[in-house]
Structures are given as structure tokens and as C-alpha cells.
Design a protein around this motif. Structure first.
Motif, PDB file in Angstrom:
ATOM      1  N   LYS A   5       0.915  -1.187   0.062  1.00 27.50           N
ATOM      2  CA  LYS A   5       0.063   0.024   0.140  1.00 27.50           C
ATOM      3  C   LYS A   5       0.961   1.248   0.178  1.00 27.50           C
ATOM      4  CE  LYS A   5      -3.481  -2.076   2.422  1.00 27.50           C
ATOM      5  NZ  LYS A   5      -4.714  -2.059   3.759  1.00 27.50           N
ATOM      6  N   ILE A   6       0.679   2.149  -0.720  1.00 28.47           N
ATOM      7  CA  ILE A   6       1.005   3.503  -0.767  1.00 28.47           C
ATOM      8  C   ILE A   6       0.174   4.576  -0.565  1.00 28.47           C
ATOM      9  CG2 ILE A   6       2.642   4.954  -2.180  1.00 28.47           C
ATOM     10  CD1 ILE A   6       3.948   2.789  -3.459  1.00 28.47           C
ATOM     11  N   MET A  62      -4.910  12.978  10.602  1.00 31.29           N
ATOM     12  CA  MET A  62      -5.875  12.924   9.547  1.00 31.29           C
ATOM     13  C   MET A  62      -5.675  11.671   8.679  1.00 31.29           C
ATOM     14  SD  MET A  62      -6.039  16.806   8.264  1.00 31.29           S
ATOM     15  CE  MET A  62      -6.843  16.742   6.780  1.00 31.29           C
ATOM     16  N   VAL A  63      -4.296  11.563   8.272  1.00 29.41           N
ATOM     17  CA  VAL A  63      -3.942  10.277   7.271  1.00 29.41           C
ATOM     18  C   VAL A  63      -4.154   9.062   8.216  1.00 29.41           C
ATOM     19  CG1 VAL A  63      -2.108   9.109   6.233  1.00 29.41           C
ATOM     20  CG2 VAL A  63      -2.246  11.563   6.040  1.00 29.41           C
ATOM     21  N   PHE A  64      -3.957   8.888   9.456  1.00 30.80           N
ATOM     22  CA  PHE A  64      -4.087   7.711  10.258  1.00 30.80           C
ATOM     23  C   PHE A  64      -5.751   7.349  10.251  1.00 30.80           C
ATOM     24  CE2 PHE A  64      -5.092   5.345  13.975  1.00 30.80           C
ATOM     25  CZ  PHE A  64      -4.086   4.331  13.873  1.00 30.80           C
ATOM     26  N   ASN A  65      -6.522   8.425  10.519  1.00 33.65           N
ATOM     27  CA  ASN A  65      -7.873   8.196  10.331  1.00 33.65           C
ATOM     28  C   ASN A  65      -8.625   7.820   9.033  1.00 33.65           C
ATOM     29  OD1 ASN A  65      -8.511   8.771  13.012  1.00 33.65           O
ATOM     30  ND2 ASN A  65      -8.650  10.588  12.898  1.00 33.65           N
ATOM     31  N   TRP A  66      -7.903   8.417   8.214  1.00 33.62           N
ATOM     32  CA  TRP A  66      -8.256   7.952   6.682  1.00 33.62           C
ATOM     33  C   TRP A  66      -8.163   6.780   6.303  1.00 33.62           C
ATOM     34  CZ3 TRP A  66      -6.138   6.039   2.266  1.00 33.62           C
ATOM     35  CH2 TRP A  66      -6.799   6.207   1.003  1.00 33.62           C
ATOM     36  N   ILE A  67      -6.884   6.087   6.741  1.00 33.06           N
ATOM     37  CA  ILE A  67      -6.383   4.778   6.450  1.00 33.06           C
ATOM     38  C   ILE A  67      -7.560   3.920   7.261  1.00 33.06           C
ATOM     39  CG2 ILE A  67      -4.592   2.979   7.087  1.00 33.06           C
ATOM     40  CD1 ILE A  67      -2.499   5.247   6.396  1.00 33.06           C
ATOM     41  N   ALA A 102       6.507   3.299   3.061  1.00 37.01           N
ATOM     42  CA  ALA A 102       6.136   4.611   2.210  1.00 37.01           C
ATOM     43  C   ALA A 102       4.896   4.561   1.823  1.00 37.01           C
ATOM     44  CB  ALA A 102       7.239   5.088   1.425  1.00 37.01           C
ATOM     45  N   TRP A 103       4.060   5.608   1.841  1.00 31.64           N
ATOM     46  CA  TRP A 103       2.940   5.950   1.594  1.00 31.64           C
ATOM     47  C   TRP A 103       2.740   7.215   0.669  1.00 31.64           C
ATOM     48  CZ3 TRP A 103       0.667  10.120   3.159  1.00 31.64           C
ATOM     49  CH2 TRP A 103       0.906  10.704   4.331  1.00 31.64           C
ATOM     50  N   GLU A 104       1.754   7.132  -0.126  1.00 30.83           N
ATOM     51  CA  GLU A 104       1.404   8.549  -0.947  1.00 30.83           C
ATOM     52  C   GLU A 104      -0.287   8.587  -0.853  1.00 30.83           C
ATOM     53  OE1 GLU A 104       2.243  10.881  -5.015  1.00 30.83           O
ATOM     54  OE2 GLU A 104       3.271   8.830  -4.602  1.00 30.83           O
ATOM     55  N   LEU A 105      -0.760   9.728  -0.642  1.00 28.83           N
ATOM     56  CA  LEU A 105      -2.091   9.839  -0.439  1.00 28.83           C
ATOM     57  C   LEU A 105      -2.760  11.041  -1.434  1.00 28.83           C
ATOM     58  CD1 LEU A 105      -4.832   9.235   1.114  1.00 28.83           C
ATOM     59  CD2 LEU A 105      -4.220  10.811   2.687  1.00 28.83           C
ATOM     60  N   ASP A 106      -3.711  10.932  -2.224  1.00 30.40           N
ATOM     61  CA  ASP A 106      -4.067  11.875  -2.974  1.00 30.40           C
ATOM     62  C   ASP A 106      -5.662  12.351  -2.492  1.00 30.40           C
ATOM     63  OD1 ASP A 106      -6.146  12.670  -5.210  1.00 30.40           O
ATOM     64  OD2 ASP A 106      -4.215  12.208  -6.433  1.00 30.40           O
ATOM     65  N   PRO A 107      -5.813  13.670  -2.309  1.00 26.76           N
ATOM     66  CA  PRO A 107      -7.066  13.986  -1.838  1.00 26.76           C
ATOM     67  C   PRO A 107      -8.052  13.664  -2.273  1.00 26.76           C
ATOM     68  CG  PRO A 107      -5.908  15.723  -2.931  1.00 26.76           C
ATOM     69  CD  PRO A 107      -4.920  14.728  -2.937  1.00 26.76           C
ATOM     70  N   GLY A 110      -7.407   8.238  -2.804  1.00 32.05           N
ATOM     71  CA  GLY A 110      -6.751   6.997  -3.248  1.00 32.05           C
ATOM     72  C   GLY A 110      -5.097   7.084  -2.454  1.00 32.05           C
ATOM     73  N   ALA A 111      -4.950   6.007  -2.160  1.00 30.35           N
ATOM     74  CA  ALA A 111      -3.421   5.734  -1.584  1.00 30.35           C
ATOM     75  C   ALA A 111      -2.896   4.778  -1.896  1.00 30.35           C
ATOM     76  CB  ALA A 111      -3.615   6.051  -0.008  1.00 30.35           C
ATOM     77  N   ILE A 112      -1.581   4.733  -1.927  1.00 31.98           N
ATOM     78  CA  ILE A 112      -0.777   3.555  -2.182  1.00 31.98           C
ATOM     79  C   ILE A 112       0.413   3.342  -1.143  1.00 31.98           C
ATOM     80  CG2 ILE A 112       0.828   2.544  -4.085  1.00 31.98           C
ATOM     81  CD1 ILE A 112      -0.304   4.209  -5.902  1.00 31.98           C
TER      82      ILE A 112
END
Length: 133
Positions: A5-6, A62-67, A102-107, A110-112
Motif C-alpha cells: 500500500k502506498i 488525518m491520514v491515520f483516520n483516513w487509513i 512509504a505511502w502516498e495519498l491523493d486528496p 486514493g492511496a498506495i
């Protein structure tokens, strides 16, 4: 087989990570660290401007909750259904067993998560809610 996952997250360095546990199917996430926010990728066609992308500044929490809310999907489903913009954020996460990815998140929602940096086909793909900014 896609197992990594990114998550995409934009440019800014934060020194405090969010901790707890959230669980995509492949592993349980213990903590998230946002390293870059407001990343603008000119080569991706989108309606967003560089200025708009600079406002995309998700926090560790925010990212943790999004995941936690996101759903793990196959790469093909990710490519067909995710909304990709010119903006993103990047960082690292630590799993409950101590592995770091590592991860990358798009607003666009979507994330990888890159679970095998030496193999571009090994990643975990997440689809979740759009992230306001």
C-alpha cells in the motif's frame, strides 16, 4: 500479486507521529508520519492548480483516520475507480509488527502503500473518502 500500500500525502515535514492501530487487510497500522504535503505533479491532467495543491496539508491524525476508513482493493480496481488529482502527500507508516512502509495519498481518496520498494508491482492500494483541504 499486489500486496503493498502506498498512500499519497503532500509536502511538509512533521515530527510527531500519530499512534494507535488501524487495519487494512494486509496489516495493522500502528503509526503514521506525514513527511511532505502539497505536492504538485504537473504531468497529471487535472483541474487543480499548484496553488490549490499547496493547501493540501493533511496531518498525521488525518491520514491515520483516513487509513482506518479506507478499503484495500486490487490494483486494477484502484486504477478504474480512484480519483487521481495533481496533488498528494507522502510519508511513512509503521505496522503493529514494526515494519515501516512509504505511502502516498491523493486528496481524491486514493492511496498506495509501498510494501516492497524493490518491486514496483508490490503495493497495497486503498480507496477511501475524499480529503477536504
Amino acid at each position: 500479486m499486489v500486496n503493498n500500500k502506498i498512500c499519497v500525502i503532500a509536502l511538509s515535514i512533521f515530527s510527531i507521529s500519530t499512534t494507535g492501530n488501524c487495519k487494512p487487510k494486509s496489516f495493522s497500522v500502528k503509526s503514521v508520519m506525514v513527511e511532505e504535503t502539497g505536492i504538485y505533479q504537473e504531468q497529471i491532467p487535472s483541474y487543480l492548480s499548484k496553488e490549490a495543491c499547496s493547501r493540501f496539508k493533511p496531518t498525521n491524525k488525518m491520514v491515520f483516520n483516513w487509513i482506518k476508513k479506507a478499503k484495500e482493493v486490487k490494483q486494477s480496481s484502484f486504477m478504474e475507480t480512484s480519483t487521481i488529482t495533481q496533488c498528494s502527500a507522502k510519508g511513512h507508516l509503521v505496522t503493529s509488527d514494526g515494519k515501516e512502509y512509504a505511502w502516498e495519498l491523493d486528496p481524491g481518496g486514493g492511496a498506495i502503500i509501498d510494501t516492497a520498494p524493490s518491486s514496483p508491482t508490490e503495493a497495497v492500494y486503498l480507496i477511501g473518502p475524499m480529503i477536504p483541504y
